[in-house]
Scaffold this motif. Structure first.
Motif, PDB file in Angstrom:
ATOM      1  N   GLY C  41      47.602  39.231  29.878  1.00 40.81           N
ATOM      2  CA  GLY C  41      48.012  40.600  30.176  1.00 40.81           C
ATOM      3  C   GLY C  41      47.900  41.427  28.908  1.00 40.81           C
ATOM      4  N   GLY C  94      53.688  40.206  31.939  1.00 43.47           N
ATOM      5  CA  GLY C  94      53.832  41.499  32.594  1.00 43.47           C
ATOM      6  C   GLY C  94      54.404  41.343  33.997  1.00 43.47           C
ATOM      7  N   ALA C 125      52.419  47.785  37.052  1.00 41.98           N
ATOM      8  CA  ALA C 125      51.040  47.665  37.552  1.00 41.98           C
ATOM      9  C   ALA C 125      50.306  46.663  36.670  1.00 41.98           C
ATOM     10  CB  ALA C 125      50.316  49.013  37.535  1.00 41.98           C
ATOM     11  N   MET C 127      48.096  46.500  34.097  1.00 35.62           N
ATOM     12  CA  MET C 127      47.539  47.449  33.148  1.00 35.62           C
ATOM     13  C   MET C 127      46.322  46.886  32.442  1.00 35.62           C
ATOM     14  SD  MET C 127      49.141  49.953  33.806  1.00 35.62           S
ATOM     15  CE  MET C 127      50.682  50.551  34.485  1.00 35.62           C
TER      16      MET C 127
ATOM     17  N   TYR D  26      41.891  40.341  44.520  1.00 34.54           N
ATOM     18  CA  TYR D  26      42.894  40.437  43.472  1.00 34.54           C
ATOM     19  C   TYR D  26      42.163  40.889  42.219  1.00 34.54           C
ATOM     20  CZ  TYR D  26      46.939  39.187  40.666  1.00 34.54           C
ATOM     21  OH  TYR D  26      48.026  39.233  39.833  1.00 34.54           O
ATOM     22  N   ILE D  28      40.485  41.413  38.792  1.00 28.65           N
ATOM     23  CA  ILE D  28      40.143  40.705  37.568  1.00 28.65           C
ATOM     24  C   ILE D  28      38.878  41.333  36.996  1.00 28.65           C
ATOM     25  CG2 ILE D  28      38.869  38.889  38.828  1.00 28.65           C
ATOM     26  CD1 ILE D  28      39.844  36.998  36.470  1.00 28.65           C
ATOM     27  N   GLU D  57      44.504  35.359  43.576  1.00 29.37           N
ATOM     28  CA  GLU D  57      43.201  35.082  44.177  1.00 29.37           C
ATOM     29  C   GLU D  57      43.298  33.999  45.232  1.00 29.37           C
ATOM     30  OE1 GLU D  57      43.623  35.317  40.931  1.00 29.37           O
ATOM     31  OE2 GLU D  57      42.237  36.860  40.209  1.00 29.37           O
TER      32      GLU D  57
HETATM   33  C1  LIG Z   1      43.784  34.030  37.799  1.00 28.53           C
HETATM   34  C2  LIG Z   1      43.583  35.344  37.178  1.00 28.53           C
HETATM   35  N1  LIG Z   1      43.479  36.428  37.956  1.00 28.53           N
HETATM   36  C3  LIG Z   1      43.291  37.630  37.411  1.00 28.53           C
HETATM   37  C4  LIG Z   1      43.210  37.780  36.071  1.00 28.53           C
HETATM   38  C5  LIG Z   1      42.947  39.134  35.484  1.00 28.53           C
HETATM   39  N2  LIG Z   1      44.097  39.718  34.850  1.00 28.53           N
HETATM   40  C6  LIG Z   1      44.375  39.500  33.564  1.00 28.53           C
HETATM   41  S1  LIG Z   1      45.708  40.353  33.016  1.00 28.53           S
HETATM   42  C7  LIG Z   1      45.896  41.069  34.558  1.00 28.53           C
HETATM   43  C8  LIG Z   1      46.945  42.068  34.847  1.00 28.53           C
HETATM   44  C9  LIG Z   1      48.143  41.910  34.044  1.00 28.53           C
HETATM   45  O1  LIG Z   1      49.151  42.612  34.672  1.00 28.53           O
HETATM   46  P1  LIG Z   1      50.627  42.407  34.206  1.00 28.53           P
HETATM   47  O2  LIG Z   1      51.010  40.999  34.310  1.00 28.53           O
HETATM   48  O3  LIG Z   1      51.471  43.373  34.921  1.00 28.53           O
HETATM   49  O4  LIG Z   1      50.576  42.721  32.641  1.00 28.53           O
HETATM   50  P2  LIG Z   1      50.188  44.104  31.959  1.00 28.53           P
HETATM   51  O5  LIG Z   1      48.787  43.971  31.516  1.00 28.53           O
HETATM   52  O6  LIG Z   1      50.415  45.177  32.953  1.00 28.53           O
HETATM   53  O7  LIG Z   1      51.127  44.189  30.823  1.00 28.53           O
HETATM   54  C10 LIG Z   1      44.956  40.612  35.446  1.00 28.53           C
HETATM   55  C11 LIG Z   1      44.872  41.031  36.842  1.00 28.53           C
HETATM   56  C12 LIG Z   1      43.328  36.617  35.284  1.00 28.53           C
HETATM   57  N3  LIG Z   1      43.262  36.644  33.964  1.00 28.53           N
HETATM   58  N4  LIG Z   1      43.517  35.428  35.863  1.00 28.53           N
END
Ligand SMILES: Cc1ncc(C[n+]2csc(CCOP(=O)(O)OP(=O)(O)O)c2C)c(N)n1
Ligand SMILES: Cc1ncc(C[n+]2csc(CCOP(=O)(O)OP(=O)(O)O)c2C)c(N)n1
Ligand code: SF4
Ligand code: SF4
Ligand code: SF4
Ligand code: SF4
Ligand code: SF4
Ligand code: SF4
Ligand SMILES: [Mg+2]
Ligand SMILES: [Mg+2]
Lengths: 91, 182, 294, 395, 395, 294, 182, 91
Positions: C41, C94, C125, C127, D26, D28, D57
């Motif tokens: 994140g 996050g 969200a 982010m 989802y 990514i 996912e």
């Molecule tokens: C299995 C998987 N799905 C999707 C992702 C892509 N991904 C990385 S960080 C993130 C969002 C992070 O959101 P959050 O936990 O709210 O942290 P923020 O960045 O908002 O602080 C996503 C969707 C991933 N790394 N691994």
């Protein structure tokens, strides 16, 4: 052989994010400071230091100029001032 | 084939700039390929975008190391590192900045245009987003694109007040360079 | 709290990032004898892009959804090594990694009773990937996957009540906090660290990029969330509400108008009313209203 | 209509024209823009579809599985860690013979985490029973989605199809794409008529346990259908050409300057554009070089690869992924293609490039041609930085 | 000491003697008995270890990842769906260079769900960067765990190792096993001394993001270590023999009756016992047949396979898994071994048997030898039931 | 309820299986216009070994942990097809697939507000794989992965409060039920089906094999669980407790002694006391005690 | 090499029977391989277990289709399907059942022993678990294993009352057949 | 070609689990039955049928003899009786 990417904190100098400041930088007036440390506490970069009244300072190598310190200071002892063009920042 | 490299900070619209250039080339019957060089960049961190364009569909997918043109959206980037790296011998650079900007020495046939794009934008759009003015300046400096076409593209992309302001900005950017060349 | 080496300068968060503020305060409050397991994140990306690290404590990132499980393994290893009593373990991530994709690992960690503090940085969200909705995105928020449009006024669902879900596990300590109230946050982290067993703290952290406000607006935004009742600050101990920050409630509009993500609502009193109801329910549920002082 | 458009947006446009009833994904990087655009279309009413914002996912894949089992056309997209997290469901969908279509925005895998392009993600799912086709540019990426639905839902096939496109390079690249008109799409891609579905009017049970008496035949059936799909791909490609006027030949491989070629690179995806540039430059200098582009990695078109390369003396396979501890994934297929054959290259050397977004430049390709000599090499990584290989641990 | 013991119980015994500090696993047939036995040992105090009962395999793998990152020896075991569910973590562990040891009780994958043995599960994780060794009997399964820890924790290796053993056939089979004495184990397997670990006394950050400037070298390093491990396996095998008096030679392959062999089966795991029986019967009748058993599938020992088979005219590769739409996973490696080589078999035919617990009998093996003729076959499934292949849909 | 074709004879559950009783009652109560998504587990295995099926309604099994997500896809498809109003969707599985490995998918389903009934058949362990502990295994239960031994008196952790966790999501309806009280179960299923939105019912289903009691003891065991307060029957509506079955509490020993899984406790009054406390807490928390009637 | 197939219902201890036989063979210096044929069986459903034994380690891993010996733990299984399928020409079958059990016709050289193992067990162990009595009977009927050895194995496997009862059961099973043979 | 394994309920006859009964079977006395249907409701197999008083019956092809019906019958109108050896069950 190039192993897993591990880093010891002492070997990391960090990015010189002071160069990200484009408009404003905090200026500590050192007038009414009560050493409440709110500025130090709120700085997202952790680039404020100081202990004594009117003796807090900012490491402009890293300060991104977000203005949170100025916003939180209960004594309005920090002002955001215009970043001089071509001034240091990448010091 | 022409290659353009745009330097900016994340959040300053480098991708918009690239895409506006791309649209303009597309309108003129060319085959642009516009693409970002995403880092894991947060707002404020330096980043690039690229446009490669040709009369035939562009197949080359690598980044741009020897651009014909360089557009520098944020002059503070000049402090950090070499935005002109690899610029062709007769390359052109457009820089968003005030006139008094301190500039590096370029090679003999390279040319460099400093355009107060943020000021132009502030005046016309109300926010210091110099991208459209820079595009205007680019068109003027390089002769690559027609001003009318740029205006068409702006019209499609923006609406209402933003459209108006950006059209003015693109024109002013164009004129600013034209005037300087004269 | 000194300008200490536990969360170092030179990370690459956006200027004014509430998460950076909160993450710094959490580790500074927990102290150097702490090991952190961090989800993927923003926080992970902006603190540990090779070859740099902002972390002065042992820190590990594995995946997006497993920090609670990795932390469980760390805690188990520390017990095996006979070191658990002197070392804190923090799992953090996050809102997305916490309330969506990592919830099960957290639930497992809570259920097993590990002595771990889980810290959720709730910027409402995803982010890091460009502002997509998460389960913790508030009702009617405009995000890239819950866009306001002809058929929708933003995110369709109310914010997922993760603190309540954690409290329902019956764990010793659950709290909400806010980057806008740093002292309260520090107190809660210290309290959590002092309790043995699984703890959960969820911290409201404004994100200038995703919420669309200026960098220097972090504090007013964070505080207004609390002051409208939209982000109640409370504590649960063993599933029972044990503390809350009381407020003189302000209308939710005061909060919404500060942020671009709610811009589409401003001429929509019907939707604003629904959001006011959410705040009102919170105020009632948690007893947030400060009684007029005599 | 020809548009200058971002790859992701173009994919969203073509998916819209396929009218999936259930979409779930989802976020990514670098898949996000596709899904965001679809969310926008649903929110604006442009696209009538159930857009399910899931919590992982694993659930995204499960939601489209459930939707597809009801006989509805479905869509999902992912990348890298996301694809890995749904791996169990991915295999499951194939075994259940559900015609799911997925976009894989190809990206490197963790650890270390890296959001940039290579092809390790989809490659490592190669056993799953999904047809995998790899696009070179965004026109193909768009067209392949139409073909994917058509193929997946073909009663003789009933297999899921993964359209693979290089992350960032294509997904975030803007270029000229002819977006298929709805009318033509309707003509090419009829509504999905399921052979089996969950329907209270005629109940069935799906996903039963198969003991040793029954299991093996289900796997055989999958393998057979895969093999037969080689033919169906060509068939459908022809029909596609009839409707849209774009000819992807047999949709298995593309032969580029193979006539008389002495040195040929075999590769897959967007890097083939860069290779073509270099090939043209070399040909202009009289060098007899060429490219064999693999389009369909699963089913792997052994016979076509054989035909294309049987008279080429030297072949370099350029993989953008690895199978750690073994030959690279495309290389191993190409080498084995020629086992026991009378004709074939003298040398098939295996190169790995572009992992985790390491930029593949024309110079990379020149380097590959240079290293392609009489001496076969394997496990050869191009564009390594020697200074990084020294790091030691446990000082 | 020699015991008549169930395979799973024997594994639990040897794991106990390795003294892992953190054990975590999630139940799945046919892995369950191993973990149950370990739980029993911890509960009784026989084994001092943290036994973490998790809520899924994804977390089981993550828990041992976390434990290993603290420098503690760890253990996990799984099968089939469980392995797939943890796939993301499995790749992650390798990339983080953590010396995790896992038992994979090999089982078929879903859909359709089937709890019986084949090798699709571990095979489909072959890209992950784990060393994979396959046991023929329970003595090997036991010994391989000791070797696995030794290899994984070798400072030159620092890779996770998966010991694969056929589900039910070995895990639930009782036979005579010499359980290594604790003393000898201590001698062979010293305490784990990590090169890097999470330690408040000397903090490090692990699992950082690597952008295109850094990523590719980490993959190269993995690939190189894999290749070098070919040598380390032999080395460690020798030391194992010194301590325990059981000789696994180079630990890469086993050659059985290859001298002068005209027809050779290549296979992996417990089926090799059955093949040996048939080979002996055939040899007794003067038929020149043999077996090449693959022990190490990752790293794949191309050079050893070459040496072993270069003079064999006809080779049948017997896979207990498939890569749908392509050559079978062992077959493709064997075929590509001989690309560009001067010597080599005339025929390498590929057979698939034993999927989802379909019993592999001596008759199966005879059938393979029969079908192994001058005409190469591929995609050939043995023991199919023709009556099941007729079913039609959409009546 | 007739001997109806929705759950047919000829499945292969153990004789006296509580889960078979409950599953039959659930589908009979929901009726023919229902589609089921079933997790891996005993129920799936004993009803659908190819080429047989016990299910008279459309039924699908995909994996162990995703039935809630598969059901979400089914519901979405039905909405798309315009058929949702006439068709019920049920997701179901054992306690392991519900409270452990499938919890996240369920939480997602609840959060998104799908119109689905989730039915959990709680036999308090992973039975299909041979009686390993789950998060819902009660404190001190002897299972194969929580064996009683010199250092342990069985499962170390209290039963995971999944109904409370679901209720914390704020969904319209959560209930517990028991195979020992079929009419109550039928009523709750019918009630749930009549409510739009996500519903969760957790049904206590004795397992002769795993609990080690005779087949014909299913009813006394199930009832005693309720009557001791160890398995309280209650209902939550929108997160608020709205119903409970009151009892004249019996000592927990009455329940424990019926089952082999608790045999090791019978001479251990210290442990029995702890279990009595769990029952007492339930009795207090849910107000289970039937006041003496005048 | 000898092959034994055990027929029972899940929950009736076929695996225990196989393992006890295996242990006994092991004690006599043989190399047994005992393994179940697990279905996805619930308590009550028919299932098999196997023992294959030889003087050298057993390598053959397939199931047993042509057993030398068949042990039928539950006579109700005779109703359902052919437990004697593949039994060798001179094979031996041991059946747990009452004397009046109706039996299928076997081949000339095959022999069949009906042992009231459940009754024996009920008397000695208190529960109708005929496995140990059957093993005793097996030893007597086939001459494969020594009674003393069986008793040793039982001693290791069971303790206290169960040990005592099972030793009695194994003996009675053995004697029952011996008597019959005489 | 052998597709996915789907089964229509009407094509499934089920396993003849009546053969699993080894000791006891339910015997309906048809004396005091009040047609409360509790036996029908509780049967895990669903092999009890009937509507009218004293007219409930069991399908022994499937009945596993668990005894739940007998246990639940409020009128004790069902008895578990010894399974005759070699009796039907697989009818
Ligand atoms: C299995 C998987 N799905 C999707 C992702 C892509 N991904 C990385 S960080 C993130 C969002 C992070 O959101 P959050 O936990 O709210 O942290 P923020 O960045 O908002 O602080 C996503 C969707 C991933 N790394 N691994
Ligand atoms: C990913 C995965 N992990 C493990 C398994 C093995 N498994 C199948 S069913 C089951 C236990 C089921 O327990 P529960 O959900 O409580 O249902 P029950 O059988 O007790 O009714 C397990 C562990 C699996 N099929 N998939
Ligand atoms: S916040 Fe203001 S008053 Fe407080 S320490 Fe900083 S400068 Fe001084
Ligand atoms: S402006 Fe922001 S970054 Fe700079 S010192 Fe103040 S708080 Fe820190
Ligand atoms: S996107 Fe938001 S959370 Fe991420 S670094 Fe920027 S401000 Fe912080
Ligand atoms: S093991 Fe338990 S839950 Fe499973 S079928 Fe048997 S009695 Fe029912
Ligand atoms: S004994 Fe059991 S299976 Fe038979 S009818 Fe009664 S309840 Fe049904
Ligand atoms: S339970 Fe007894 S009284 Fe009720 S219907 Fe059945 S047999 Fe009749
Ligand atoms: Mg977030
Ligand atoms: Mg269960």
């Amino acid at each position: 052989m190039f192993g897993p990417l591990t880093v010891k904190p002492k070997n990391s100098k960090g990015d010189k994010t002071g160069s990200w400041r484009t408009l404003l930088r905090p200026h500590y007036l050192h007038k009414n400071c009560i050493a409440c440390k709110m500025c130090l506490m709120i700085c997202p970069e952790g680039c404020v230091s100081g202990k004594e009244k009117n003796a807090f300072s900012v490491d402009y190598t890293f300060c991104k100029g977000c203005g949170l310190c100025a916003d939180i200071c209960p004594k309005k002892d920090i002002e955001m001032v215009s970043e001089e063009p071509n001034s240091e920042g990448v010091s | 084939m022409k290659e353009i490299r745009i330097h900016a900070r994340a959040g300053q619209g480098a991708i918009t700039t690239a895409s506006l250039l791309g649209f303009s080339y597309f309108n003129e019957g060319k085959y642009p390929y516009a693409f970002p060089n995403f880092g894991a960049a947060r707002m404020g961190a330096p980043m690039n975008a690229f446009v490669r364009v040709d009369k035939d569909p562009v197949r080359l997918r690598s980044q741009i190391y020897e651009p014909d043109y360089v557009i520098i959206v944020d002059p503070t980037l000049l402090r950090g590192y070499n935005c002109f790296s690899g610029l062709k011998e007769d390359g052109v650079a457009i820089i968003n900045g005030k006139e008094d900007l301190e500039l590096p020495k370029l090679k003999a046939k390279q040319s460099l245009f400093v355009v107060p794009a943020n000021e132009i934008a502030l005046r016309n759009i109300g926010r210091p987003l110099g991208n459209t003015a820079l595009i205007g300046a680019f068109a003027a400096a390089t002769g690559e694109l027609k001003l009318d076409n740029l205006i068409e593209v702006i019209k499609k992309r923006f609406s209402g007040k933003a459209q108006e302001g950006n059209i003015k900005a693109v024109k002013e950017g164009f004129e600013y360079v034209k005037k300087g060349i004269k | 709290m000194e300008n200490s080496p536990l969360f170092k300068c030179g990370h690459t968060a956006c200027a004014g990032c509430g998460q950076a503020v909160a993450a710094r305060l959490v580790i500074e409050s927990a102290g150097a004898n702490t090991i952190i397991a961090n989800s993927t994140g923003c926080l992970e990306v902006f603190t540990t892009k090779y070859p740099e690290t902002a972390w002065g404590v042992p820190w590990i990132h594995s995946l997006f959804e497993n920090s609670a499980a990795v932390a469980s393994g760390i805690e188990a290893a520390l017990i095996y090594l006979g070191k658990k009593d002197t070392i804190n373990v923090i799992a953090q991530g996050g809102d997305g990694s916490t309330g969506d994709i990592g919830l099960q690992a957290i639930s497992g960690m809570l259920e097993r009773g590990h002595d771990i503090l889980y810290a959720c940085y709730d910027n409402e969200a995803y982010m890091n990937t460009g502002v997509q909705r998460s389960g913790l995105t508030p009702f009617d928020t405009n995000t890239t996957t819950s866009p306001a449009g002809a058929l929708s006024s933003g995110n369709l669902r109310p914010k997922k009540p993760v603190p309540e879900i954690c409290a329902a596990h019956g764990i010793p300590y659950v709290a909400t906090a806010s980057a806008g109230f740093p002292q309260d946050l520090i107190r809660k982290v210290k309290k959590a660290i002092s309790i043995k067993g699984p703890k959960y703290i969820q911290i409201h952290v404004p994100c200038p990029l995703g919420w669309r406000h200026e960098s220097n607006q972090m504090l007013p935004v964070a505080r207004m969330a609390v002051e409208t009742g939209l982000y109640p600050l409370f504590e649960y101990e063993f599933g029972v509400l044990s503390g809350r920050k009381q407020i003189v409630p302000k209308p939710v509009e005061e909060y919404l108008k500060l942020q671009g993500r709610f811009k589409h609502l401003l001429n929509n009193p019907g939707e604003i009313k629904k959001i006011q109801e959410i705040a009102d329910n919170n105020i009632k549920k948690y007893g947030l209203k400060l009684e007029a002082q005599g | 209509m020809k548009e200058f458009i971002e790859g992701s947006h173009a994919i969203a446009e073509v998916v819209k024209s396929c009218k999936p009833g259930v979409i779930s994904a989802y976020p990514i990087t670098p898949q996000t823009h596709i899904v965001e655009d679809l969310a926008q279309m649903v929110s604006s009413g442009e696209l009538k579809s159930q857009f399910v914002n899931v919590e992982s996912e694993h659930s995204a894949a499960s939601v489209v599985l459930g939707g597809s089992a009801c006989g509805v056309r479905v869509y999902t997209a992912t990348s890298s860690q996301g694809l890995f997290l749904m791996q169990e469901v991915v295999f499951n969908i194939a075994g259940m013979r559900l015609p799911v279509v997925m976009t894989c925005a190809n990206r490197a895998i963790s650890s270390p985490i890296n959001i940039w392009n290579d092809q390790q993600d989809s490659i490592s799912l190669r056993d799953a029973g999904w047809i995998q086709i790899y696009a070179e540019d965004n026109q193909e990426a768009v067209d392949f989605h139409l073909i994917a639905y058509r193929l997946a839902e073909d009663k003789r096939v009933m297999l899921p199809v993964m359209v693979c496109m290089d992350g960032f390079i294509l997904t975030h690249g803007m270029e000229t794409v002819d977006i298929p008109e709805q009318e033509k799409v309707n003509k090419f891609l009829p509504a999905y008529k399921p052979l089996y579905k969950l329907d209270t009017a005629d109940p069935i049970s799906m996903g039963l346990l198969a003991d040793p008496d029954y299991y093996m035949e289900t796997r055989f059936a999958l393998q057979e259908t895969m093999r037969e799909s080689i033919v169906y791909l060509s068939e459908i490609s022809k029909e596609f050409n009839n409707v849209f006027g774009r000819d992807y030949k047999d949709l298995l491989v593309e032969e580029y300057q193979l006539k008389d070629a002495e040195k040929v690179i075999v590769a897959m995806g967007s890097v083939c554009g860069t290779i073509k540039e270099v090939v043209d430059e070399q040909r202009a200098k009289g060098k007899k070089v060429g490219l064999l582009r693999i389009i369909s990695y699963r089913p792997f078109p052994y016979a076509r690869v054989y035909e294309a390369l049987k008279d080429v003396p030297k072949v370099a396979v350029l993989d953008k992924s690895v199978s750690l501890g073994a030959y690279a994934p495309i290389a191993v297929e190409v080498k084995s293609t020629f086992f026991g054959k009378k004709k074939g290259p003298k040398v098939v050397s295996s190169f790995v490039a572009g992992l985790g977004g390491r930029d593949i430049t024309p110079e990379t390709i020149y380097e590959v041609f240079r290293r392609l000599s009489a001496k076969e090499v394997n496990f050869d990584f191009v564009d390594l930085k020697p200074e990084l290989l020294k790091e030691e641990y446990g000082e």
